[in-house]
Design a protein around this motif. Sequence first.
Motif, mmCIF file in Angstrom:
data_model
loop_
_atom_site.group_PDB
_atom_site.id
_atom_site.type_symbol
_atom_site.label_atom_id
_atom_site.label_comp_id
_atom_site.label_asym_id
_atom_site.label_seq_id
_atom_site.Cartn_x
_atom_site.Cartn_y
_atom_site.Cartn_z
ATOM 1 N N ASP A 8 0.863 -1.185 0.000
ATOM 2 C CA ASP A 8 0.000 0.000 0.000
ATOM 3 C C ASP A 8 0.897 1.233 0.000
ATOM 4 O O ASP A 8 1.487 1.573 1.028
ATOM 5 N N LYS A 10 0.938 4.801 0.158
ATOM 6 C CA LYS A 10 0.101 5.955 0.464
ATOM 7 C C LYS A 10 0.812 6.829 1.488
ATOM 8 O O LYS A 10 1.771 6.402 2.141
ATOM 9 N N GLU A 53 -7.215 10.834 6.036
ATOM 10 C CA GLU A 53 -7.035 10.530 4.622
ATOM 11 C C GLU A 53 -7.067 11.757 3.711
ATOM 12 O O GLU A 53 -7.245 11.632 2.502
ATOM 13 N N GLU A 95 -5.102 10.127 0.544
ATOM 14 C CA GLU A 95 -3.925 9.428 1.066
ATOM 15 C C GLU A 95 -3.053 8.839 -0.027
ATOM 16 O O GLU A 95 -1.889 8.524 0.200
ATOM 17 N N TYR A 96 -3.611 8.710 -1.247
ATOM 18 C CA TYR A 96 -2.842 8.183 -2.369
ATOM 19 C C TYR A 96 -2.327 9.288 -3.286
ATOM 20 O O TYR A 96 -1.862 9.023 -4.392
ATOM 21 N N TYR A 163 1.355 6.145 -6.742
ATOM 22 C CA TYR A 163 0.880 5.818 -5.398
ATOM 23 C C TYR A 163 -0.387 4.976 -5.542
ATOM 24 O O TYR A 163 -1.239 5.252 -6.379
#
Length: 289
Positions: A8, A10, A53, A95-96, A163
């Motif tokens: 992940d 992020k 986030e 968050e990405y 990401y």
Amino acid sequence: MEPVFPIDIKLNLLEGKKFYRYSYNEYTTINGKTHRSELNKNFHVTLKLLEKERFEYHIEIFDRVHRDKELSLSEKGFLARIAEINDDVVLITDEYGNLKNVQGLSVLQNKVEKTVEKLSQSYVGKQAEDSYQFLKEFYQKEHLVGQDFLKNNHFGMILHQFYGRYEQENNAKYSVRYRNFMANTVIDIEERVQPQDMRGDDELLLLQYTGNIPSDKNWEMFYGEMKRKEIAYNSETDFPKLDKYKGQILLDFKTKEVLEHKLTIEFFLGENYQKKIIYHIKEISYEEL
């Protein structure tokens, strides 16, 4: 060390302030003669968690050096004044790193008006007027401003579209548009990252990606420019292609912030026209400024 999937990628950092050094080197070879253009700049990144986030990105450039023998001091000054508009841009992302909105767009619009007013006192002519009109229209459209910043290299090489969440079978790809391979042209590059190109350990994660030209959609632009510039080419054997397109992103494994990012592009259109572009961004300490 092979990474453990799923990965992940992020943003995890609550708040941080980083300094980066960015360089852009461009080598254009026409009929065997090479011209080099270079841009170096230092900038300060502030990343702040607003709520769960959602992150705020603000980048301030405080040192910019443009080396190009074909540009006059006046032209470099003009470009620098326009570039200063972007120092106040604040991006809100998830968050990405996906863009949610541009914060304070009205502040940017006011700055454009003031910058254009000052520049118009010194820079006149059709080319300058076209630039002023483009700037005024461009900064009225939030989605265009945001998209441009994520493609712009000092943003895009930190807040990168790779990401995301990776399974071992993933084959993520994105399309990126370039305008600097040849004057008056655009070309789309399909960037692709594969999980087997990832390398990681407890502290660092290396993500590598490649690119290719997926279609002949905009090739006629290049042929037209070759004719205008009177650069000879063979229409049957010479076509826009990438001899090399390789990107490497080094991330902090915990925060997923970019520590270093390098992209090398080698573009070829026959024996009489080639271009090499190297983008490089690296985190530096305050003492290295």
